[in-house]
Design a protein around this motif. Sequence first.
Motif, PDB file in Angstrom:
ATOM      1  N   ASP A 184      -2.957  19.163  -4.404  1.00 12.13           N
ATOM      2  CA  ASP A 184      -3.128  18.413  -5.559  1.00 12.13           C
ATOM      3  C   ASP A 184      -3.955  17.167  -5.143  1.00 12.13           C
ATOM      4  O   ASP A 184      -4.539  17.084  -4.044  1.00 12.13           O
ATOM      5  CB  ASP A 184      -1.801  18.196  -6.122  1.00 12.13           C
ATOM      6  CG  ASP A 184      -1.788  17.844  -7.629  1.00 12.13           C
ATOM      7  OD1 ASP A 184      -2.833  17.760  -8.293  1.00 12.13           O
ATOM      8  OD2 ASP A 184      -0.769  18.408  -8.125  1.00 12.13           O
ATOM      9  N   SER A 185      -4.008  16.464  -6.282  1.00  9.96           N
ATOM     10  CA  SER A 185      -4.670  14.859  -6.031  1.00  9.96           C
ATOM     11  C   SER A 185      -3.756  13.700  -6.156  1.00  9.96           C
ATOM     12  O   SER A 185      -2.839  13.793  -7.164  1.00  9.96           O
ATOM     13  CB  SER A 185      -5.767  14.786  -6.931  1.00  9.96           C
ATOM     14  OG  SER A 185      -5.556  14.990  -8.228  1.00  9.96           O
ATOM     15  N   TYR A 186      -3.907  12.808  -5.131  1.00 13.98           N
ATOM     16  CA  TYR A 186      -2.864  11.533  -5.126  1.00 13.98           C
ATOM     17  C   TYR A 186      -3.562  10.400  -4.942  1.00 13.98           C
ATOM     18  O   TYR A 186      -4.560  10.188  -4.435  1.00 13.98           O
ATOM     19  CB  TYR A 186      -1.693  11.973  -3.853  1.00 13.98           C
ATOM     20  CG  TYR A 186      -1.182  13.235  -4.065  1.00 13.98           C
ATOM     21  CD1 TYR A 186       0.091  13.380  -4.459  1.00 13.98           C
ATOM     22  CD2 TYR A 186      -1.961  14.568  -3.438  1.00 13.98           C
ATOM     23  CE1 TYR A 186       0.887  14.593  -4.322  1.00 13.98           C
ATOM     24  CE2 TYR A 186      -1.157  15.613  -3.266  1.00 13.98           C
ATOM     25  CZ  TYR A 186      -0.100  15.908  -3.816  1.00 13.98           C
ATOM     26  OH  TYR A 186       0.657  17.023  -3.761  1.00 13.98           O
ATOM     27  N   THR A 200       7.813   5.178   6.554  1.00 16.51           N
ATOM     28  CA  THR A 200       8.096   4.282   5.322  1.00 16.51           C
ATOM     29  C   THR A 200       7.106   4.850   4.312  1.00 16.51           C
ATOM     30  O   THR A 200       6.209   5.625   4.461  1.00 16.51           O
ATOM     31  CB  THR A 200       7.565   2.658   5.645  1.00 16.51           C
ATOM     32  OG1 THR A 200       7.811   2.089   4.365  1.00 16.51           O
ATOM     33  CG2 THR A 200       6.225   2.599   6.131  1.00 16.51           C
ATOM     34  N   ASP A 201       7.612   4.657   3.034  1.00 18.13           N
ATOM     35  CA  ASP A 201       6.825   5.086   2.138  1.00 18.13           C
ATOM     36  C   ASP A 201       5.673   3.714   1.545  1.00 18.13           C
ATOM     37  O   ASP A 201       5.000   4.075   0.402  1.00 18.13           O
ATOM     38  CB  ASP A 201       7.532   5.605   0.717  1.00 18.13           C
ATOM     39  CG  ASP A 201       8.474   4.425   0.146  1.00 18.13           C
ATOM     40  OD1 ASP A 201       8.747   3.311   0.748  1.00 18.13           O
ATOM     41  OD2 ASP A 201       8.950   4.719  -0.940  1.00 18.13           O
ATOM     42  N   VAL A 202       6.121   2.626   2.073  1.00 15.77           N
ATOM     43  CA  VAL A 202       5.372   1.641   1.430  1.00 15.77           C
ATOM     44  C   VAL A 202       4.939   0.577   2.882  1.00 15.77           C
ATOM     45  O   VAL A 202       5.946   0.419   3.653  1.00 15.77           O
ATOM     46  CB  VAL A 202       5.660   0.562   0.728  1.00 15.77           C
ATOM     47  CG1 VAL A 202       7.314   0.443   0.974  1.00 15.77           C
ATOM     48  CG2 VAL A 202       5.157  -0.404   0.060  1.00 15.77           C
ATOM     49  N   ILE A 203       3.701   0.090   3.019  1.00  8.41           N
ATOM     50  CA  ILE A 203       3.412  -0.861   4.058  1.00  8.41           C
ATOM     51  C   ILE A 203       2.859  -1.959   3.070  1.00  8.41           C
ATOM     52  O   ILE A 203       2.574  -2.087   2.118  1.00  8.41           O
ATOM     53  CB  ILE A 203       2.445  -0.563   5.043  1.00  8.41           C
ATOM     54  CG1 ILE A 203       0.955  -0.218   4.278  1.00  8.41           C
ATOM     55  CG2 ILE A 203       2.887   1.052   5.429  1.00  8.41           C
ATOM     56  CD1 ILE A 203      -0.114   0.022   5.297  1.00  8.41           C
ATOM     57  N   PRO A 218       2.021   6.781  -7.504  1.00 13.94           N
ATOM     58  CA  PRO A 218       3.110   6.720  -6.856  1.00 13.94           C
ATOM     59  C   PRO A 218       4.107   5.498  -7.590  1.00 13.94           C
ATOM     60  O   PRO A 218       3.475   4.850  -8.397  1.00 13.94           O
ATOM     61  CB  PRO A 218       2.780   5.710  -5.562  1.00 13.94           C
ATOM     62  CG  PRO A 218       1.286   5.277  -5.605  1.00 13.94           C
ATOM     63  CD  PRO A 218       0.822   6.051  -6.835  1.00 13.94           C
ATOM     64  N   ILE A 219       5.255   5.356  -7.341  1.00 15.09           N
ATOM     65  CA  ILE A 219       5.953   4.416  -8.037  1.00 15.09           C
ATOM     66  C   ILE A 219       5.922   3.013  -7.342  1.00 15.09           C
ATOM     67  O   ILE A 219       6.167   3.041  -6.003  1.00 15.09           O
ATOM     68  CB  ILE A 219       7.358   4.665  -7.978  1.00 15.09           C
ATOM     69  CG1 ILE A 219       7.862   5.898  -8.732  1.00 15.09           C
ATOM     70  CG2 ILE A 219       8.587   3.619  -8.725  1.00 15.09           C
ATOM     71  CD1 ILE A 219       9.044   6.668  -8.730  1.00 15.09           C
ATOM     72  N   LEU A 220       5.386   2.066  -7.798  1.00 19.49           N
ATOM     73  CA  LEU A 220       5.071   0.772  -7.187  1.00 19.49           C
ATOM     74  C   LEU A 220       6.197  -0.056  -6.978  1.00 19.49           C
ATOM     75  O   LEU A 220       6.856  -0.341  -8.199  1.00 19.49           O
ATOM     76  CB  LEU A 220       3.689   0.225  -7.863  1.00 19.49           C
ATOM     77  CG  LEU A 220       2.565   1.089  -7.693  1.00 19.49           C
ATOM     78  CD1 LEU A 220       1.274   0.441  -8.514  1.00 19.49           C
ATOM     79  CD2 LEU A 220       1.852   1.447  -6.409  1.00 19.49           C
ATOM     80  N   PRO A 221       6.356  -1.177  -5.917  1.00 19.62           N
ATOM     81  CA  PRO A 221       7.001  -2.042  -5.986  1.00 19.62           C
ATOM     82  C   PRO A 221       6.625  -3.057  -7.152  1.00 19.62           C
ATOM     83  O   PRO A 221       5.408  -3.306  -7.270  1.00 19.62           O
ATOM     84  CB  PRO A 221       7.006  -2.597  -4.680  1.00 19.62           C
ATOM     85  CG  PRO A 221       5.850  -2.166  -3.908  1.00 19.62           C
ATOM     86  CD  PRO A 221       5.264  -0.926  -4.821  1.00 19.62           C
ATOM     87  N   PHE A 267       0.920  -1.099   0.086  1.00 15.66           N
ATOM     88  CA  PHE A 267      -0.056   0.166   0.054  1.00 15.66           C
ATOM     89  C   PHE A 267       0.935   1.212  -0.038  1.00 15.66           C
ATOM     90  O   PHE A 267       1.756   1.589   0.932  1.00 15.66           O
ATOM     91  CB  PHE A 267      -0.880  -0.137   1.213  1.00 15.66           C
ATOM     92  CG  PHE A 267      -1.833   1.394   1.328  1.00 15.66           C
ATOM     93  CD1 PHE A 267      -2.715   1.430   0.705  1.00 15.66           C
ATOM     94  CD2 PHE A 267      -1.220   2.179   2.450  1.00 15.66           C
ATOM     95  CE1 PHE A 267      -3.527   2.787   0.406  1.00 15.66           C
ATOM     96  CE2 PHE A 267      -2.227   3.476   2.371  1.00 15.66           C
ATOM     97  CZ  PHE A 267      -3.139   3.459   1.605  1.00 15.66           C
ATOM     98  N   LYS A 268       0.349   2.203  -1.062  1.00 11.39           N
ATOM     99  CA  LYS A 268       1.468   3.349  -0.886  1.00 11.39           C
ATOM    100  C   LYS A 268       0.401   4.756  -1.463  1.00 11.39           C
ATOM    101  O   LYS A 268      -0.554   4.197  -2.078  1.00 11.39           O
ATOM    102  CB  LYS A 268       2.522   3.143  -2.038  1.00 11.39           C
ATOM    103  CG  LYS A 268       3.394   2.153  -2.008  1.00 11.39           C
ATOM    104  CD  LYS A 268       4.709   2.675  -3.141  1.00 11.39           C
ATOM    105  CE  LYS A 268       5.531   3.555  -2.725  1.00 11.39           C
ATOM    106  NZ  LYS A 268       6.666   3.916  -3.341  1.00 11.39           N
ATOM    107  N   VAL A 269       0.821   5.775  -0.969  1.00  7.80           N
ATOM    108  CA  VAL A 269       0.217   7.004  -1.293  1.00  7.80           C
ATOM    109  C   VAL A 269       1.314   7.822  -1.883  1.00  7.80           C
ATOM    110  O   VAL A 269       2.259   8.183  -1.470  1.00  7.80           O
ATOM    111  CB  VAL A 269      -0.389   7.775   0.064  1.00  7.80           C
ATOM    112  CG1 VAL A 269      -0.907   8.971  -0.495  1.00  7.80           C
ATOM    113  CG2 VAL A 269      -1.511   6.899   0.701  1.00  7.80           C
ATOM    114  N   ALA A 270       0.939   8.262  -3.107  1.00  6.92           N
ATOM    115  CA  ALA A 270       1.855   8.996  -3.656  1.00  6.92           C
ATOM    116  C   ALA A 270       2.491  10.166  -3.257  1.00  6.92           C
ATOM    117  O   ALA A 270       1.756  11.017  -2.455  1.00  6.92           O
ATOM    118  CB  ALA A 270       1.288   9.436  -5.239  1.00  6.92           C
TER     119      ALA A 270
END
Length: 512
Positions: A216-218, A194-197, A256-259, A172-175
């Motif tokens: 902005d919107s993310y 962290t930027d990712v859980i 976001p850049i995803l894993p 899970f990420k938020v840009a």
Amino acid sequence: MELCQDQPLMLERVTLLLFMHGIIQFLTPWSDGPEYVTQCPIPSNGSYTYQFNLTGQEGTLWWHAHSSFLRATVYGALIIKPRLGHTYPYPKVYQEVPLVVGEWWNANVEEVERNATDTGNPPLESIASTINGFPGDLFNCSQDKTYTLKVKRGKTYLLRVINAALNEQHFFKVANHTLTVVAMDAIYTEHYNTDVIVLAPGQTVDVLLRTNQAVDSYYMVFTPYRSSNVGTNNITTRGVIIYDGANSTTKTPIMPILPDEHDTPTAHKFYTNVTGLTTSRHWVRVPRKVDEDMFISFGIGLETCINPGPGRCVVLNSRLSANMNNESFVLPKGKRYSLLEAFYRNASNGIYTKDFPNKPVFEFNYTDPALMNIDPADPLAFAPKSTKIKTLKFNSTVQIVLQNNAILGAENHPIHIHGYNFHVLAQGFGNYNSTRDERKFNFFNPQMRNTISVPVGGWAVIRFQANNPGIWFMHCHLETHLPWGLGMAFEVENGPTPETTIPPPPANYPKC
């Protein structure tokens, strides 16, 4: 099939049970919920009142059906607030927001399960993930079915993230935003940025989101973490966070850049880096003296094909059958009592036996890649069907080495224990080695959980005190694996006083 197709789920004459996932249920095991373990199913047109205390627990949990695939549609958040006069061990937040990720089938989920059970094959895959019931804008006809969270800049939000999916672990990420983990499975943690859980099915994570970016919107995105190479559908889903004042009608939200979906190093870093908050009022110290030392190897295996024919038993001409320590668990369906009622009435004969092994029947190289192509004639591939439990003395301390095996394929398995939280002392890859790995045990501030995601091709060591009498199920929380037998149960004996003895079942306790 179109995801936008309006097909109401028809569940006529359903029997089911509800489970309050993570609730300890001290002296209220009759309200725990797993079918044929602590209760028999509530019949169609019947009712049952769940009654339990929430003493000593606070945070994000959830409830769901515990009648196999019905969990796909019957679930929700269960949030326990601090007592009046108590505060959270983190800064005051502007708003609390539950985010529940689920899975969606364009089919009746009972039929999906029934087909898998009848054929002995893997079940039909879901075709979508949802956030709070919305599939998101990556799917056909779903532009107006995307979850949206409107926020104000400069505020702090508490996101209560719950993985209610049947089979998918999720990143899970938020840009452009950093998340601060403050709790997992309703147990407070040291703050971890962290930027990712990552969440396995059954797990919850509470994070602080600070809206400190440009107006902005993310996109917020759930994308699968797949520890195995088994092909599945792409069920990434996303919602939108919109800052107050942002032009959300003409501009595409920032992504976001995803894993990578197979990014095990990122998943393992998250699963192992979070530690417990020892200053929390609910913190429990690690018990040091171990009374029961168990080693449980688990994974997927085979059983003899029943009613072979076209489309049946396609895996090595056999049925899939999971196991723990070479025992494939069978629920006591059709018996006179559930496991719990049999225990309470001292009537276990013919319901279950008390000989679940403390270690594997066969010792082998558990993570050998060659096991992925195991010969069906190998005795390791097959496990007898049984209803075996492990008896524990009241207040005894139990340590379990959970060892993934690679039979038919290695996988990250989320293991859940009913009735208990447990300390996670260490996790790693390969075969567990006590001489090497005991040095890694964290006795000071290990994370506590009710569901542990055991690393793919690896192990985890957990410890808990058996101070809650009753029958408590331990099983994999991937729903595809539970009907195949990836589970076992603990029989925790009553304590020496009335305050530590199970009371009688309620008057309307469901009968078998």
